[in-house]
Design an enzyme around this catalytic site. Structure first.
Site, PDB file in Angstrom:
ATOM      1  N   LYS A 188     -28.717  66.068   2.018  1.00  0.00           N
ATOM      2  CA  LYS A 188     -28.695  66.732   3.320  1.00  0.00           C
ATOM      3  C   LYS A 188     -27.336  66.509   3.988  1.00  0.00           C
ATOM      4  CE  LYS A 188     -30.708  62.693   5.616  1.00  0.00           C
ATOM      5  NZ  LYS A 188     -31.814  62.175   6.444  1.00  0.00           N
ATOM      6  N   TYR A 242      -3.237  57.377  26.783  1.00  0.00           N
ATOM      7  CA  TYR A 242      -3.742  57.651  28.123  1.00  0.00           C
ATOM      8  C   TYR A 242      -4.145  56.370  28.853  1.00  0.00           C
ATOM      9  CZ  TYR A 242      -4.009  62.566  26.746  1.00  0.00           C
ATOM     10  OH  TYR A 242      -3.706  63.832  26.325  1.00  0.00           O
TER      11      TYR A 242
END
Length: 361
Positions: free
Chosen positions: A34, A256
């Protein structure tokens, strides 16, 4: 040249499949592929697994099941997440087994005008997610037994605490599952092939192998329980090319918010992998990358497209273009990376996305 790559070692996939096949013994081996084979690329991975011993495949969605048929997988395929409102007839026509996970799913299949439908009943034995609840067992079993076009290939369940081998919940779930199996057979359902073992249960509870085992993570070379070692080979390496190396002065910050500042004059390097590519923003300061066998800590905030590492005074001369291993071969393994991020290796291998290019070796 790709800036950001996941390298997938298909020889490792083949090796792991052979190891698991041997461990399975007389039990059939279902490979769970999956989520695009746990982000390893199902189109390349599934044929390798099929060629080296898998008896069946398990997937979540109808689209995933159909894709396996499209790429030539001929083994049994079981799909366990679908809804009665979906167009599931195409899956039936391509000989895909469908999981019955509720009375509504059973009703939809019973009312489908098809000559032959293969189903496997999923029992909720204690996970309390999807699966037929105990108060629904008798009604579902009797309804399926009365439908001549329905072939019940078996039953399965999912274990809540298999990655904790000493947890008694596993045995409680097995008791419930066996009770369901006995009741199904009482109603005339043979249920010849049954399975409960995901990777951790498969590797730690050989007494629960039943007629089939259902590992997923182990195919990709990762151990599901800390401290285990079964000779598996991790198949994925996530790596990037350093894009910039620059000098930084003592007291200067990077990224940042300037949340990290250099204690001394030195160098930093930029690695082009950010949260848009699967590197979580909350990973700030929690991990390091490996360049030529040496670790360099990540510093400052993880950005959308990149993060920064500290090179100290760069005694080994790291330059732009150097290969930085985030996890995998020649670096920290996925399990170690996961522990640093306070998560699990299942999630870590599913993370590389965005601009990451998959390459097979």
């Amino acid at each position: 040249m790709n800036l950001l790559t996941t390298k997938i070692d298909l020889d490792a996939i083949a090796h792991n499949t052979r190891v698991l096949k041997q461990m399975a013994g007389p039990a059939k081996l279902m490979a769970v592929v999956k989520a695009n084979a746990y982000n390893h690329g199902v189109e390349k991975v599934a044929p390798v697994i099929a060629a080296h011993g898998a008896d069946a495949f398990g997937v979540a969605t109808l689209a995933e099941a159909m894709q396996l048929r499209d790429i030539g997988i001929s083994q049994e395929v079981l799909c366990w997440i679908w809804t009665p409102e979906q167009d599931f007839r195409a899956a039936i026509d391509r000989n895909i087994d469908l999981a019955v996970i509720s009375p509504a799913h059973a009703k939809a299949l019973i009312e489908t005008d098809a000559e032959h439908i293969r189903v496997s009943i999923k029992i909720d034995s204690g996970l309390h997610r999807s699966g037929v609840d105990e108060q629904e067992w008798e009604g579902v079993f009797s309804a399926l037994a009365a439908a001549p076009h329905i072939e019940v290939t078996g039953m399965f369940t999912h274990l809540a605490c298999a990655d904790e081998p000493e947890n008694p919940e596993t045995d409680r779930q097995i008791i419930a599952f066996r009770r369901a199996l006995a009741l199904a057979r009482k109603h005339g359902l043979e249920c010849p092939v049954n399975h409960v073992c995901n990777s951790p249960a498969f590797l730690t509870r050989s007494d629960l192998h039943m007629e089939m085992v259902r590992p997923g993570l182990a195919f990709y070379g990762l151990e599901p329980v800390a401290g285990l070692e079964h000779g598996l080979k991790p198949a994925m390496t996530w790596e990037a090319k350093v894009s910039v190396v620059k000098q930084i002065e003592a007291g200067q910050g990077t990224s940042y918010g300037l949340t990290w500042r250099a204690e001394d004059r030195g160098f930093v390097a930029v690695v082009p992998a950010g949260y848009a590519d699967g590197m979580p923003r909350h990973a700030q300061g929690k991990f390091s990358v490996t360049i030529d066998g040496l670790d360099y800590p990540q510093v400052g905030r993880v950005c959308m497209d990149q993060f920064v590492i500290s090179l100290g005074d760069n005694p080994h001369g790291v330059e732009a273009g150097a290969k930085a291993v985030i996890f995998g071969e020649n670096g920290h393994d996925a399990t170690d990376f996961a522990e640093r991020l306070d998560t699990i290796n299942y999630e870590v291998v599913c993370r590389p996305t965005g601009r990451t290019v998959r390459a097979y070796v």
